[in-house]
Scaffold this motif. Structure first.
Motif, PDB file in Angstrom:
ATOM      1  N   ILE A   8       0.835  -1.228   0.000  1.00 20.45           N
ATOM      2  CA  ILE A   8       0.000   0.000   0.000  1.00 20.45           C
ATOM      3  C   ILE A   8       0.860   1.265   0.000  1.00 20.45           C
ATOM      4  CG2 ILE A   8      -1.647   1.357   1.376  1.00 20.45           C
ATOM      5  CD1 ILE A   8      -2.791  -1.276   2.388  1.00 20.45           C
ATOM      6  N   PHE A   9       1.931   1.272   0.788  1.00 21.96           N
ATOM      7  CA  PHE A   9       2.729   2.495   0.896  1.00 21.96           C
ATOM      8  C   PHE A   9       3.557   2.720  -0.373  1.00 21.96           C
ATOM      9  CE2 PHE A   9       2.707   2.463   5.842  1.00 21.96           C
ATOM     10  CZ  PHE A   9       1.359   2.765   5.812  1.00 21.96           C
ATOM     11  N   ALA A  10       3.985   1.649  -1.041  1.00 20.25           N
ATOM     12  CA  ALA A  10       4.684   1.808  -2.327  1.00 20.25           C
ATOM     13  C   ALA A  10       3.732   2.457  -3.336  1.00 20.25           C
ATOM     14  CB  ALA A  10       5.166   0.452  -2.836  1.00 20.25           C
ATOM     15  N   ASP A  33      -2.250   8.899   9.196  1.00 22.23           N
ATOM     16  CA  ASP A  33      -2.636   7.489   9.317  1.00 22.23           C
ATOM     17  C   ASP A  33      -4.151   7.394   9.167  1.00 22.23           C
ATOM     18  OD1 ASP A  33      -1.214   4.782  10.931  1.00 22.23           O
ATOM     19  OD2 ASP A  33      -3.374   4.875  10.565  1.00 22.23           O
ATOM     20  N   ILE A  34      -4.588   6.473   8.312  1.00 29.48           N
ATOM     21  CA  ILE A  34      -6.010   6.370   7.986  1.00 29.48           C
ATOM     22  C   ILE A  34      -6.829   5.764   9.143  1.00 29.48           C
ATOM     23  CG2 ILE A  34      -6.105   4.072   6.920  1.00 29.48           C
ATOM     24  CD1 ILE A  34      -7.456   5.339   4.508  1.00 29.48           C
ATOM     25  N   MET A  35      -6.135   5.032  10.028  1.00 32.20           N
ATOM     26  CA  MET A  35      -6.785   4.461  11.232  1.00 32.20           C
ATOM     27  C   MET A  35      -6.018   4.950  12.460  1.00 32.20           C
ATOM     28  SD  MET A  35      -7.579   0.584   9.936  1.00 32.20           S
ATOM     29  CE  MET A  35      -6.323   0.469   8.660  1.00 32.20           C
ATOM     30  N   PRO A  36      -6.157   6.253  12.752  1.00 29.43           N
ATOM     31  CA  PRO A  36      -5.299   6.864  13.767  1.00 29.43           C
ATOM     32  C   PRO A  36      -5.527   6.316  15.167  1.00 29.43           C
ATOM     33  CG  PRO A  36      -7.046   8.368  13.098  1.00 29.43           C
ATOM     34  CD  PRO A  36      -7.119   7.197  12.167  1.00 29.43           C
ATOM     35  N   GLN A  88       7.682   2.226  15.761  1.00 31.74           N
ATOM     36  CA  GLN A  88       8.101   1.654  14.482  1.00 31.74           C
ATOM     37  C   GLN A  88       8.147   0.144  14.672  1.00 31.74           C
ATOM     38  OE1 GLN A  88      11.449   0.315  13.498  1.00 31.74           O
ATOM     39  NE2 GLN A  88      10.322  -0.033  11.604  1.00 31.74           N
ATOM     40  N   PHE A  89       7.411  -0.617  13.830  1.00 31.41           N
ATOM     41  CA  PHE A  89       7.270  -2.066  14.027  1.00 31.41           C
ATOM     42  C   PHE A  89       8.023  -2.825  12.934  1.00 31.41           C
ATOM     43  CE2 PHE A  89       3.178  -0.168  15.497  1.00 31.41           C
ATOM     44  CZ  PHE A  89       3.419  -0.310  16.859  1.00 31.41           C
ATOM     45  N   ASN A  90       8.645  -3.912  13.311  1.00 34.62           N
ATOM     46  CA  ASN A  90       9.434  -4.716  12.360  1.00 34.62           C
ATOM     47  C   ASN A  90       8.981  -6.166  12.393  1.00 34.62           C
ATOM     48  OD1 ASN A  90      11.551  -2.574  11.599  1.00 34.62           O
ATOM     49  ND2 ASN A  90      11.496  -2.528  13.829  1.00 34.62           N
ATOM     50  N   GLY A  95       3.773  -6.546  15.104  1.00 38.79           N
ATOM     51  CA  GLY A  95       2.621  -5.680  14.868  1.00 38.79           C
ATOM     52  C   GLY A  95       2.663  -4.953  13.532  1.00 38.79           C
ATOM     53  N   GLN A  96       3.694  -5.218  12.702  1.00 40.93           N
ATOM     54  CA  GLN A  96       3.779  -4.544  11.401  1.00 40.93           C
ATOM     55  C   GLN A  96       2.727  -5.120  10.452  1.00 40.93           C
ATOM     56  OE1 GLN A  96       7.626  -4.761   9.436  1.00 40.93           O
ATOM     57  NE2 GLN A  96       7.059  -3.212   7.920  1.00 40.93           N
ATOM     58  N   THR A  97       1.995  -4.223   9.780  1.00 41.36           N
ATOM     59  CA  THR A  97       0.967  -4.678   8.835  1.00 41.36           C
ATOM     60  C   THR A  97       1.242  -4.222   7.412  1.00 41.36           C
ATOM     61  OG1 THR A  97      -0.414  -2.745   9.319  1.00 41.36           O
ATOM     62  CG2 THR A  97      -0.849  -4.752  10.602  1.00 41.36           C
ATOM     63  N   VAL A  98       2.054  -3.171   7.241  1.00 42.58           N
ATOM     64  CA  VAL A  98       2.419  -2.697   5.892  1.00 42.58           C
ATOM     65  C   VAL A  98       3.944  -2.769   5.801  1.00 42.58           C
ATOM     66  CG1 VAL A  98       2.317  -0.824   4.230  1.00 42.58           C
ATOM     67  CG2 VAL A  98       0.418  -1.153   5.824  1.00 42.58           C
ATOM     68  N   LEU A 101       9.069   0.377   5.241  1.00 46.18           N
ATOM     69  CA  LEU A 101       9.478   1.034   6.488  1.00 46.18           C
ATOM     70  C   LEU A 101       8.702   2.332   6.718  1.00 46.18           C
ATOM     71  CD1 LEU A 101      11.370   1.525   8.919  1.00 46.18           C
ATOM     72  CD2 LEU A 101      13.052   2.453   7.296  1.00 46.18           C
ATOM     73  N   HIS A 102       8.192   2.495   7.938  1.00 47.89           N
ATOM     74  CA  HIS A 102       7.497   3.735   8.298  1.00 47.89           C
ATOM     75  C   HIS A 102       7.603   3.958   9.796  1.00 47.89           C
ATOM     76  CE1 HIS A 102       4.584   0.436   8.425  1.00 47.89           C
ATOM     77  NE2 HIS A 102       4.054   1.060   9.471  1.00 47.89           N
ATOM     78  N   VAL A 103       7.508   5.232  10.180  1.00 49.60           N
ATOM     79  CA  VAL A 103       7.603   5.630  11.586  1.00 49.60           C
ATOM     80  C   VAL A 103       6.288   6.308  11.967  1.00 49.60           C
ATOM     81  CG1 VAL A 103       8.857   7.064  13.250  1.00 49.60           C
ATOM     82  CG2 VAL A 103      10.099   5.948  11.366  1.00 49.60           C
ATOM     83  N   ARG A 116      -6.827   1.578  19.579  1.00 45.61           N
ATOM     84  CA  ARG A 116      -6.176   0.348  19.130  1.00 45.61           C
ATOM     85  C   ARG A 116      -5.386   0.595  17.836  1.00 45.61           C
ATOM     86  NH1 ARG A 116      -8.187  -4.119  16.562  1.00 45.61           N
ATOM     87  NH2 ARG A 116     -10.175  -3.103  16.206  1.00 45.61           N
ATOM     88  N   HIS A 117      -4.259  -0.100  17.682  1.00 44.72           N
ATOM     89  CA  HIS A 117      -3.449  -0.051  16.460  1.00 44.72           C
ATOM     90  C   HIS A 117      -4.249  -0.650  15.301  1.00 44.72           C
ATOM     91  CE1 HIS A 117       0.102  -0.111  13.994  1.00 44.72           C
ATOM     92  NE2 HIS A 117       0.053  -1.409  13.848  1.00 44.72           N
ATOM     93  N   SER A 118      -4.275   0.042  14.139  1.00 49.52           N
ATOM     94  CA  SER A 118      -5.039  -0.406  12.970  1.00 49.52           C
ATOM     95  C   SER A 118      -6.483  -0.721  13.361  1.00 49.52           C
ATOM     96  CB  SER A 118      -4.394  -1.641  12.325  1.00 49.52           C
ATOM     97  OG  SER A 118      -3.158  -1.311  11.768  1.00 49.52           O
TER      98      SER A 118
END
Ligand code: AMP
Length: 138
Positions: A8-10, A33-36, A88-90, A95-98, A101-103, A116-118
């Motif tokens: 999605i981010f690409a 962030d679309i789901m802040p 930042q999740f790895n 917990g990384q979903t996309v 790399l993003h912060v 909640r995250h996402s």
């Protein structure tokens, strides 16, 4: 697993998908962030492709973190936050979903819990209103 150029981010970086942009320079892009997890939650991405911190090119870290600092300051001022969380999740287990790399830059206020995250998709007009406050503080 290798970098998926259709994540999605690409697609956002290529302009194939929309975003609520707050800042862009030669090396980085920042958008809402679309789901802040909180009002004014911003994501900062390096334009250089990597899945996470672990396979990233260190030469771009100064550009990436210069933008992270710039946005952390603008989010704090623009959203009148008491503090700023930078995360930042790895990897999926972290917990990384996309997988570009993003912060995360997440404003905090005394006594206000994080969402909640996402979790829940935010209304586009609300995201635009928060983006305007952040851009005004840049
Ligand atoms: P992570 O779990 O660290 O990979 O974070 C991905 C983040 O991207 C989550 O906070 C999502 O809410 C956010 N997100 C997913 N799709 C979009 C999108 N199209 N535009 C903006 N943010 C997004």
């Amino acid at each position: 697993m290798s970098y998926d150029p259709n994540n999605i981010f690409a697609k956002i970086l290529r302009g194939d998908l929309p975003c609520t942009k707050v800042f862009e320079d030669d090396h980085t892009l920042a958008f809402m962030d679309i789901m802040p997890q909180a009002k004014g939650h911003v994501l900062v991405l390096p334009k250089l492709a990597s899945q996470s911190l672990l396979d990233a090119e260190p030469a771009m870290f100064s550009a990436l973190f210069a933008t992270v600092q710039k946005l952390a300051r603008a989010v704090k001022t623009g959203m009148e936050a008491d503090g700023i969380v930078v995360t930042q999740f790895n990897g999926a287990a972290a917990g990384q979903t996309v997988f570009h790399l993003h912060v995360h830059i997440i404003p905090r206020w005394d006594g206000v819990a994080l969402r909640r995250h996402s979790g829940t998709m935010e209304d586009a007009d609300v995201l635009k209103a928060h983006a305007a406050k952040i851009v005004a503080a840049l």
